[in-house]
Design a protein around this motif. Structure first.
Motif, PDB file in Angstrom:
ATOM      1  N   PHE A   1       7.236  16.341  56.377  1.00 42.77           N
ATOM      2  CA  PHE A   1       7.010  15.152  55.542  1.00 42.77           C
ATOM      3  C   PHE A   1       5.617  15.181  54.913  1.00 42.77           C
ATOM      4  O   PHE A   1       5.452  14.832  53.737  1.00 42.77           O
ATOM      5  CB  PHE A   1       7.187  13.882  56.383  1.00 42.77           C
ATOM      6  N   SER A   2       4.624  15.604  55.695  1.00 43.80           N
ATOM      7  CA  SER A   2       3.266  15.672  55.140  1.00 43.80           C
ATOM      8  C   SER A   2       3.192  16.715  54.024  1.00 43.80           C
ATOM      9  O   SER A   2       2.532  16.491  53.000  1.00 43.80           O
ATOM     10  CB  SER A   2       2.240  15.968  56.238  1.00 43.80           C
ATOM     11  N   PHE A   3       3.858  17.858  54.201  1.00 40.42           N
ATOM     12  CA  PHE A   3       3.872  18.863  53.131  1.00 40.42           C
ATOM     13  C   PHE A   3       4.530  18.319  51.869  1.00 40.42           C
ATOM     14  O   PHE A   3       4.014  18.484  50.760  1.00 40.42           O
ATOM     15  CB  PHE A   3       4.611  20.128  53.584  1.00 40.42           C
ATOM     16  N   VAL A   4       5.668  17.645  52.031  1.00 35.81           N
ATOM     17  CA  VAL A   4       6.384  17.103  50.875  1.00 35.81           C
ATOM     18  C   VAL A   4       5.556  16.016  50.194  1.00 35.81           C
ATOM     19  O   VAL A   4       5.481  15.953  48.959  1.00 35.81           O
ATOM     20  CB  VAL A   4       7.773  16.571  51.301  1.00 35.81           C
ATOM     21  N   SER A   5       4.898  15.168  51.000  1.00 37.37           N
ATOM     22  CA  SER A   5       4.081  14.088  50.433  1.00 37.37           C
ATOM     23  C   SER A   5       2.926  14.645  49.613  1.00 37.37           C
ATOM     24  O   SER A   5       2.664  14.182  48.486  1.00 37.37           O
ATOM     25  CB  SER A   5       3.541  13.191  51.541  1.00 37.37           C
ATOM     26  N   VAL A   6       2.230  15.614  50.172  1.00 33.95           N
ATOM     27  CA  VAL A   6       1.095  16.195  49.460  1.00 33.95           C
ATOM     28  C   VAL A   6       1.579  16.925  48.211  1.00 33.95           C
ATOM     29  O   VAL A   6       0.940  16.846  47.155  1.00 33.95           O
ATOM     30  CB  VAL A   6       0.284  17.131  50.387  1.00 33.95           C
ATOM     31  N   TYR A   7       2.713  17.605  48.295  1.00 34.24           N
ATOM     32  CA  TYR A   7       3.255  18.315  47.134  1.00 34.24           C
ATOM     33  C   TYR A   7       3.626  17.337  46.022  1.00 34.24           C
ATOM     34  O   TYR A   7       3.401  17.605  44.846  1.00 34.24           O
ATOM     35  CB  TYR A   7       4.469  19.151  47.535  1.00 34.24           C
ATOM     36  N   SER A   8       4.194  16.192  46.406  1.00 34.98           N
ATOM     37  CA  SER A   8       4.603  15.228  45.383  1.00 34.98           C
ATOM     38  C   SER A   8       3.405  14.562  44.720  1.00 34.98           C
ATOM     39  O   SER A   8       3.487  14.138  43.558  1.00 34.98           O
ATOM     40  CB  SER A   8       5.537  14.180  45.986  1.00 34.98           C
TER      41      SER A   8
ATOM     42  N   ASN B   1       0.107  15.995  44.368  1.00 38.12           N
ATOM     43  CA  ASN B   1      -0.647  16.913  43.529  1.00 38.12           C
ATOM     44  C   ASN B   1      -0.400  18.334  44.026  1.00 38.12           C
ATOM     45  O   ASN B   1      -0.583  18.620  45.216  1.00 38.12           O
ATOM     46  CB  ASN B   1      -2.137  16.566  43.604  1.00 38.12           C
ATOM     47  N   LYS B   2      -0.037  19.220  43.152  1.00 33.44           N
ATOM     48  CA  LYS B   2       0.263  20.601  43.541  1.00 33.44           C
ATOM     49  C   LYS B   2      -0.983  21.362  43.962  1.00 33.44           C
ATOM     50  O   LYS B   2      -0.936  22.212  44.843  1.00 33.44           O
ATOM     51  CB  LYS B   2       0.986  21.314  42.409  1.00 33.44           C
ATOM     52  N   LEU B   3      -2.126  21.054  43.357  1.00 32.14           N
ATOM     53  CA  LEU B   3      -3.377  21.714  43.734  1.00 32.14           C
ATOM     54  C   LEU B   3      -3.776  21.345  45.155  1.00 32.14           C
ATOM     55  O   LEU B   3      -4.162  22.210  45.941  1.00 32.14           O
ATOM     56  CB  LEU B   3      -4.492  21.336  42.745  1.00 32.14           C
ATOM     57  N   TRP B   4      -3.643  20.057  45.496  1.00 34.36           N
ATOM     58  CA  TRP B   4      -3.950  19.640  46.862  1.00 34.36           C
ATOM     59  C   TRP B   4      -2.957  20.258  47.855  1.00 34.36           C
ATOM     60  O   TRP B   4      -3.305  20.539  48.998  1.00 34.36           O
ATOM     61  CB  TRP B   4      -3.924  18.118  46.975  1.00 34.36           C
ATOM     62  N   PHE B   5      -1.745  20.442  47.403  1.00 35.01           N
ATOM     63  CA  PHE B   5      -0.746  21.069  48.270  1.00 35.01           C
ATOM     64  C   PHE B   5      -1.156  22.501  48.626  1.00 35.01           C
ATOM     65  O   PHE B   5      -1.022  22.919  49.780  1.00 35.01           O
ATOM     66  CB  PHE B   5       0.625  21.068  47.575  1.00 35.01           C
ATOM     67  N   ILE B   6      -1.662  23.246  47.650  1.00 32.11           N
ATOM     68  CA  ILE B   6      -2.110  24.622  47.920  1.00 32.11           C
ATOM     69  C   ILE B   6      -3.254  24.604  48.938  1.00 32.11           C
ATOM     70  O   ILE B   6      -3.264  25.384  49.899  1.00 32.11           O
ATOM     71  CB  ILE B   6      -2.521  25.320  46.606  1.00 32.11           C
ATOM     72  N   PHE B   7      -4.218  23.673  48.749  1.00 34.15           N
ATOM     73  CA  PHE B   7      -5.320  23.552  49.718  1.00 34.15           C
ATOM     74  C   PHE B   7      -4.797  23.156  51.097  1.00 34.15           C
ATOM     75  O   PHE B   7      -5.273  23.631  52.127  1.00 34.15           O
ATOM     76  CB  PHE B   7      -6.353  22.532  49.239  1.00 34.15           C
ATOM     77  N   TYR B   8      -3.812  22.288  51.118  1.00 37.49           N
ATOM     78  CA  TYR B   8      -3.232  21.813  52.377  1.00 37.49           C
ATOM     79  C   TYR B   8      -2.547  22.960  53.129  1.00 37.49           C
ATOM     80  O   TYR B   8      -2.694  23.103  54.343  1.00 37.49           O
ATOM     81  CB  TYR B   8      -2.242  20.685  52.084  1.00 37.49           C
ATOM     82  N   VAL B   9      -1.815  23.791  52.405  1.00 38.33           N
ATOM     83  CA  VAL B   9      -1.138  24.940  53.026  1.00 38.33           C
ATOM     84  C   VAL B   9      -2.163  25.930  53.555  1.00 38.33           C
ATOM     85  O   VAL B   9      -2.039  26.426  54.687  1.00 38.33           O
ATOM     86  CB  VAL B   9      -0.178  25.614  52.015  1.00 38.33           C
ATOM     87  N   ILE B  10      -3.195  26.216  52.762  1.00 36.74           N
ATOM     88  CA  ILE B  10      -4.241  27.139  53.212  1.00 36.74           C
ATOM     89  C   ILE B  10      -4.932  26.575  54.451  1.00 36.74           C
ATOM     90  O   ILE B  10      -5.189  27.305  55.430  1.00 36.74           O
ATOM     91  CB  ILE B  10      -5.253  27.399  52.065  1.00 36.74           C
ATOM     92  N   SER B  11      -5.203  25.278  54.446  1.00 40.51           N
ATOM     93  CA  SER B  11      -5.846  24.643  55.590  1.00 40.51           C
ATOM     94  C   SER B  11      -4.965  24.718  56.838  1.00 40.51           C
ATOM     95  O   SER B  11      -5.438  25.005  57.943  1.00 40.51           O
ATOM     96  CB  SER B  11      -6.155  23.185  55.254  1.00 40.51           C
ATOM     97  N   ALA B  12      -3.672  24.454  56.678  1.00 42.04           N
ATOM     98  CA  ALA B  12      -2.750  24.479  57.823  1.00 42.04           C
ATOM     99  C   ALA B  12      -2.687  25.871  58.430  1.00 42.04           C
ATOM    100  O   ALA B  12      -2.772  26.030  59.658  1.00 42.04           O
ATOM    101  CB  ALA B  12      -1.370  24.013  57.391  1.00 42.04           C
ATOM    102  N   PHE B  13      -2.553  26.889  57.581  1.00 37.84           N
ATOM    103  CA  PHE B  13      -2.470  28.250  58.114  1.00 37.84           C
ATOM    104  C   PHE B  13      -3.795  28.729  58.685  1.00 37.84           C
ATOM    105  O   PHE B  13      -3.813  29.490  59.647  1.00 37.84           O
ATOM    106  CB  PHE B  13      -1.948  29.219  57.051  1.00 37.84           C
ATOM    107  N   SER B  14      -4.917  28.275  58.107  1.00 31.30           N
ATOM    108  CA  SER B  14      -6.198  28.691  58.666  1.00 31.30           C
ATOM    109  C   SER B  14      -6.414  28.075  60.046  1.00 31.30           C
ATOM    110  O   SER B  14      -7.011  28.698  60.928  1.00 31.30           O
ATOM    111  CB  SER B  14      -7.350  28.318  57.727  1.00 31.30           C
TER     112      SER B  14
END
Length: 136
Positions: free
Chosen positions: A82-89, A91-104
């Protein structure tokens, strides 16, 4: 004991009524045998069905702790998605940062080391993981 003649017929000494009784009883036994075979086949089919359903139900049967654990796991995974979908909806740029942050966070070496130290701090957890627990 009397010697048995090779050419003798065992039914020669019987009357026609006795032979009819033997044939009738033989037919009754054959019918009974067929009925028993059919019942065994039906029972085997029913047993195989109940056995497979019992096997399925046995896999579904869980302890309350397992039910709570799995429920919390699904809540965690659901909130994560849900958090991934919310961030993606948003802003896509924030979603990329969010994914990088999660994996890091997952791949960050001190976090893995801290997890190993946490497990080592509680020997009973380490025993549970290595299946040496006294709890059965």
């Amino acid at each position: 004991m009397a010697a048995i003649k090779k050419d003798s017929e065992p039914l020669d000494n019987l009357s026609s009524q006795e032979i009819e009784d033997i044939v009738r009883s033989n037919e009754i036994l054959d019918q009974e045998n067929e009925r028993l075979i059919k019942e065994e086949e039906i029972e085997a089919q029913r047993f195989s069905k109940t056995k497979s359903t019992k096997r399925l139900l046995r896999r579904l049967r869980r302890s309350p702790l397992e039910v709570i654990n799995r429920s919390l796991f699904f809540v965690f995974i659901g909130s994560f998605i849900f958090s991934f979908v919310s961030v993606y909806s948003i802003n896509k740029l924030w979603f990329i940062f969010y994914v990088i942050s999660a994996f890091s966070c997952v791949l960050y070496t001190p976090n893995r080391q801290a997890l190993k130290e946490l497990i080592a701090a509680w020997p009973n957890i380490e025993d549970l993981l290595k299946k040496r627990s006294l709890w059965k």
